[in-house]
Design a protein around this motif. Structure first.
Motif, mmCIF file in Angstrom:
data_model
loop_
_atom_site.group_PDB
_atom_site.id
_atom_site.type_symbol
_atom_site.label_atom_id
_atom_site.label_comp_id
_atom_site.label_asym_id
_atom_site.label_seq_id
_atom_site.Cartn_x
_atom_site.Cartn_y
_atom_site.Cartn_z
ATOM 1 N N MET A 127 -28.917 -5.838 -2.773
ATOM 2 C CA MET A 127 -27.561 -5.781 -3.483
ATOM 3 C C MET A 127 -26.314 -7.353 -2.458
ATOM 4 O O MET A 127 -25.720 -6.552 -1.842
ATOM 5 C CB MET A 127 -26.855 -4.542 -3.861
ATOM 6 N N GLY A 128 -27.235 -8.449 -2.617
ATOM 7 C CA GLY A 128 -25.950 -9.454 -2.340
ATOM 8 C C GLY A 128 -26.274 -10.701 -3.164
ATOM 9 O O GLY A 128 -27.051 -11.223 -3.677
ATOM 10 N N GLY A 129 -25.908 -12.021 -1.513
ATOM 11 C CA GLY A 129 -25.570 -13.143 -2.550
ATOM 12 C C GLY A 129 -27.323 -13.949 -2.309
ATOM 13 O O GLY A 129 -27.829 -13.374 -1.357
ATOM 14 N N ILE A 130 -27.760 -14.346 -2.713
ATOM 15 C CA ILE A 130 -29.175 -15.214 -2.946
ATOM 16 C C ILE A 130 -28.970 -16.290 -3.381
ATOM 17 O O ILE A 130 -27.818 -16.707 -4.462
ATOM 18 C CB ILE A 130 -29.231 -14.417 -4.231
ATOM 19 N N GLY B 185 -25.859 -9.846 -11.121
ATOM 20 C CA GLY B 185 -26.424 -10.440 -10.273
ATOM 21 C C GLY B 185 -24.801 -10.178 -9.330
ATOM 22 O O GLY B 185 -24.732 -10.652 -8.322
ATOM 23 N N ILE B 186 -23.742 -9.175 -10.219
ATOM 24 C CA ILE B 186 -22.837 -8.747 -9.693
ATOM 25 C C ILE B 186 -23.209 -7.944 -8.267
ATOM 26 O O ILE B 186 -24.124 -6.596 -8.253
ATOM 27 C CB ILE B 186 -21.693 -8.023 -10.428
ATOM 28 N N TYR B 187 -22.598 -8.379 -6.950
ATOM 29 C CA TYR B 187 -23.060 -6.921 -6.035
ATOM 30 C C TYR B 187 -21.655 -6.718 -5.562
ATOM 31 O O TYR B 187 -22.116 -6.405 -4.330
ATOM 32 C CB TYR B 187 -24.186 -7.626 -5.558
ATOM 33 N N GLN B 188 -20.573 -7.104 -5.398
ATOM 34 C CA GLN B 188 -19.334 -6.190 -5.072
ATOM 35 C C GLN B 188 -18.745 -6.560 -5.605
ATOM 36 O O GLN B 188 -18.186 -7.779 -6.610
ATOM 37 C CB GLN B 188 -19.080 -7.004 -3.874
ATOM 38 N N GLN B 189 -17.487 -6.128 -5.214
ATOM 39 C CA GLN B 189 -15.897 -5.755 -5.774
ATOM 40 C C GLN B 189 -15.184 -6.559 -7.227
ATOM 41 O O GLN B 189 -15.626 -7.302 -7.882
ATOM 42 C CB GLN B 189 -15.430 -7.412 -5.408
ATOM 43 N N LEU B 190 -16.291 -5.018 -8.127
ATOM 44 C CA LEU B 190 -16.051 -4.778 -9.277
ATOM 45 C C LEU B 190 -14.659 -4.423 -9.767
ATOM 46 O O LEU B 190 -14.806 -3.061 -9.041
ATOM 47 C CB LEU B 190 -16.835 -4.166 -9.579
ATOM 48 N N PHE B 191 -14.066 -4.777 -10.523
ATOM 49 C CA PHE B 191 -12.336 -4.092 -11.211
ATOM 50 C C PHE B 191 -12.899 -4.301 -12.861
ATOM 51 O O PHE B 191 -13.331 -5.280 -13.390
ATOM 52 C CB PHE B 191 -11.266 -5.343 -10.848
ATOM 53 N N TRP B 192 -12.169 -3.171 -12.789
ATOM 54 C CA TRP B 192 -12.402 -2.416 -14.250
ATOM 55 C C TRP B 192 -10.785 -3.538 -15.032
ATOM 56 O O TRP B 192 -10.237 -3.696 -14.370
ATOM 57 C CB TRP B 192 -12.036 -0.828 -14.661
ATOM 58 N N SER B 193 -11.026 -3.917 -16.344
ATOM 59 C CA SER B 193 -9.152 -4.808 -16.501
ATOM 60 C C SER B 193 -9.046 -3.413 -16.940
ATOM 61 O O SER B 193 -9.389 -2.502 -17.679
ATOM 62 C CB SER B 193 -9.727 -5.867 -17.892
ATOM 63 N N THR B 200 -15.117 -7.600 -13.770
ATOM 64 C CA THR B 200 -14.372 -8.701 -13.110
ATOM 65 C C THR B 200 -15.738 -8.438 -11.438
ATOM 66 O O THR B 200 -14.650 -6.944 -11.695
ATOM 67 C CB THR B 200 -13.984 -9.497 -12.605
ATOM 68 N N GLY B 201 -16.079 -9.131 -11.124
ATOM 69 C CA GLY B 201 -16.864 -9.143 -9.635
ATOM 70 C C GLY B 201 -17.366 -10.216 -8.907
ATOM 71 O O GLY B 201 -17.252 -11.494 -9.831
ATOM 72 N N THR B 202 -17.978 -9.706 -7.632
ATOM 73 C CA THR B 202 -17.752 -10.914 -7.149
ATOM 74 C C THR B 202 -20.244 -10.921 -7.541
ATOM 75 O O THR B 202 -20.544 -9.485 -7.132
ATOM 76 C CB THR B 202 -18.179 -11.105 -5.455
ATOM 77 N N GLY B 203 -20.084 -12.070 -7.562
ATOM 78 C CA GLY B 203 -22.038 -12.279 -7.893
ATOM 79 C C GLY B 203 -22.373 -13.265 -7.614
ATOM 80 O O GLY B 203 -21.959 -14.313 -7.181
#
Lengths: 153, 363
Positions: A127-130, B185-193, B200-203
């Protein structure tokens, strides 16, 4: 005189043999047991230099030509394998984000032959950047490199 | 005739004197007005006016190092006054407060004493704690590393969590997973609107890491917001726009890979606009005030936002002043020729701040 020349040549041959690296098929208990797949494959290319930003962890997708399938049902000549933090030696690469990965490969180089334990889909293991420079091509599944040993042929 | 000439000269001298005197008074007046306007427009006075404007607008909550060195949760007025430690737990490290949308409950993560907060992995670290909005009555919602990246549903009865297997909607009361969907593909910083319709998230997106994306919470359909070196997204209160940090390529070579700025874009990725940039600093932790009128963020000389150390100075600016470019920036100035230089209200050091207009505490 002739005998002396033969002796020198024999001596030189012995030196060459002793100095050349021993062949190594990369087999060890981890590579033969981790994941569902085990292959020996040649790294075809490195699309661009690996980013060197120590603050950020990432996995990099690399293209391999399959030489031998040791375990698992794989029917492909070419596989795409993601290596975690590819600038690090495999025996120093494991961390919280990657989980249990490793191997004896010190440096990832184009043309190198690697014996690898793999699994997929990658999202189940990492689970991370690819970074995937082959994204727009038909690659099939991206495999996660669990264990990567160097093969010396 | 001579008499007439003398009188004429006298009259002329008098007129000249009056004109010169008048001109001097006018010039002095103009100078005074100009300097007054300059004083009002100076960054210090602009910041002072901003501080006056925001000081009674609710509370900001954030994590910071307490006097004993451990991370605790703090609250203060937006001008930094009335600061108080709302957890005060020297035996734990506590971080990343997140208020429910009804301002009733607080989520945060509690790590073992001495643990280092990782600027990227903090959502996976420690135990998830739910408390009353003022930090009282804290109780663990799960075990270590359970319920990663938890964020509130609109009604505060559920949380969305993110792990390798996907995004999970969890009922807070029963702790049961109600629904799961692929994380794509989202892997961190998930936030529900706030309206519950989006995540939204970082992926990873289209082969690129560090993309900020938006996902339909019902269908799982995903669209990119930005696909280059971006992270820490959060919602504008109307759920239509997303605020995030981004580090464009090919910036001025004042460091090895550029500086991180604060941006906002529509939920479909359109209309990306700079909010704040300052060469020499990485801008992270951006959130908006409950009415969307102000941006709150941290600025840190070191990349990562300072989580591993003691956070970074927090700042507040008006969204109506955006874009703001503080200090010279050879990269940003040509791209945003009409940008303002401020004002920005500086605050104390902290990390991952949030803002509520609810009167959670008495002064």
């Amino acid at each position: 005189m002739k005998n002396r020349l033969h002796a020198v040549l024999l001596f030189l041959c012995l030196i060459c043999i002793s100095c050349s690296p021993k062949s190594d098929d990369g087999e060890d208990p981890r590579v033969t047991s981790m994941g569902r797949f085990e292959i020996t494959a040649q790294l075809l290319e490195i699309p661009e230099p690996f980013p060197d930003i120590p603050l950020y962890d990432y996995a990099y997708v690399l293209k391999y030509k399959v030489l031998t399938v040791h375990r698992g049902a794989l029917d492909a000549d070419v596989l795409y394998v993601a290596h975690y933090n590819p600038l690090k030696p495999r025996d120093q690469v494991a961390d919280v984000r990657s989980g249990d990965i490793g191997g004896n490969l010190k440096k990832i180089k184009a043309g190198g032959v690697h014996r690898m334990a793999l699994d997929e889909p990658i999202d189940d293991f990492y689970m991370g950047g690819i970074i995937n420079k082959y994204f727009e091509q038909e690659t099939g599944p991206i495999y996660w490199a669990l264990w990567t040993n160097q093969v010396i042929q | 005739m001579r008499m007439n000439n003398e009188r004429l000269v006298k009259t002329m001298n008098h007129s000249i004197r009056i004109t010169v005197f008048g001109s001097l008074i006018m010039i002095a007046g103009l100078c005074a007005a100009s300097s007054l306007r300059a004083a009002q427009d100076s960054p210090q006075d602009g910041a002072a006016a901003l501080i006056q404007e925001i000081k009674s607008k609710g509370w900001i909550l954030y994590c910071a190092r307490s006097d004993n060195g451990s991370w605790d949760l703090f609250a203060s007025r937006p001008d930094g006054s009335h600061k108080r430690n709302i957890t005060n737990t020297p035996d734990f490290e506590e971080a990343a407060p997140l208020l429910s949308h009804d301002n009733q409950k607080l989520l945060f993560r509690r790590l073992p004493k001495g643990a280092t907060i990782d600027h990227d992995l903090w959502g996976f670290q420690g135990r998830l704690i739910v408390a009353d909005a003022d930090g009282s009555n804290p109780r663990a919602l799960g075990e270590d590393k359970e319920f990663p990246w938890a964020s509130w549903s609109p009604d505060g009865r559920r949380i969305a969590c993110l792990d390798r297997k996907g995004i999970h909607i969890v009922d807070v009361q029963s702790r049961q997973t109600i629904r799961s969907l692929p994380r794509k593909g989202i892997y961190q910083q998930l936030f529900w609107s706030p309206d519950g319709k989006w995540f939204t998230g970082t992926g990873n997106h289209a082969g690129a890491q560090w993309s900020v994306v938006r996902m339909d919470a019902l269908t799982g359909e995903l669209n990119p917001i930005v696909t280059f070196q971006s992270c820490t997204p959060d919602w504008r209160p109307d759920s239509n726009r997303i605020i995030f940090s981004s580090r464009p390529a090919n910036q001025s070579p004042t460091n090895s890979y550029g500086w991180t700025q604060l941006y906002i874009a529509d939920g479909d990725g359109q209309n990306m606009q700079l909010i704040y940039g300052e060469d020499g600093f990485h801008i992270y932790g951006g959130v908006l005030s409950p009415d969307g009128a102000y941006a709150l963020f941290t600025k840190c000389t070191a990349d990562g936002g300072g989580a591993e150390e003691a956070g970074a100075p927090m700042c507040i600016m008006r969204m109506s002043d955006a874009p703001v470019i503080a200090g010279p920036s050879p990269f940003l100035e040509p791209k945003y020729p009409g940008a303002n230089s401020g004002p920005v209200a500086p605050l104390t050091g902290g990390w991952e701040p949030i803002w509520t207009y609810a009167e959670l505490f008495s002064e």
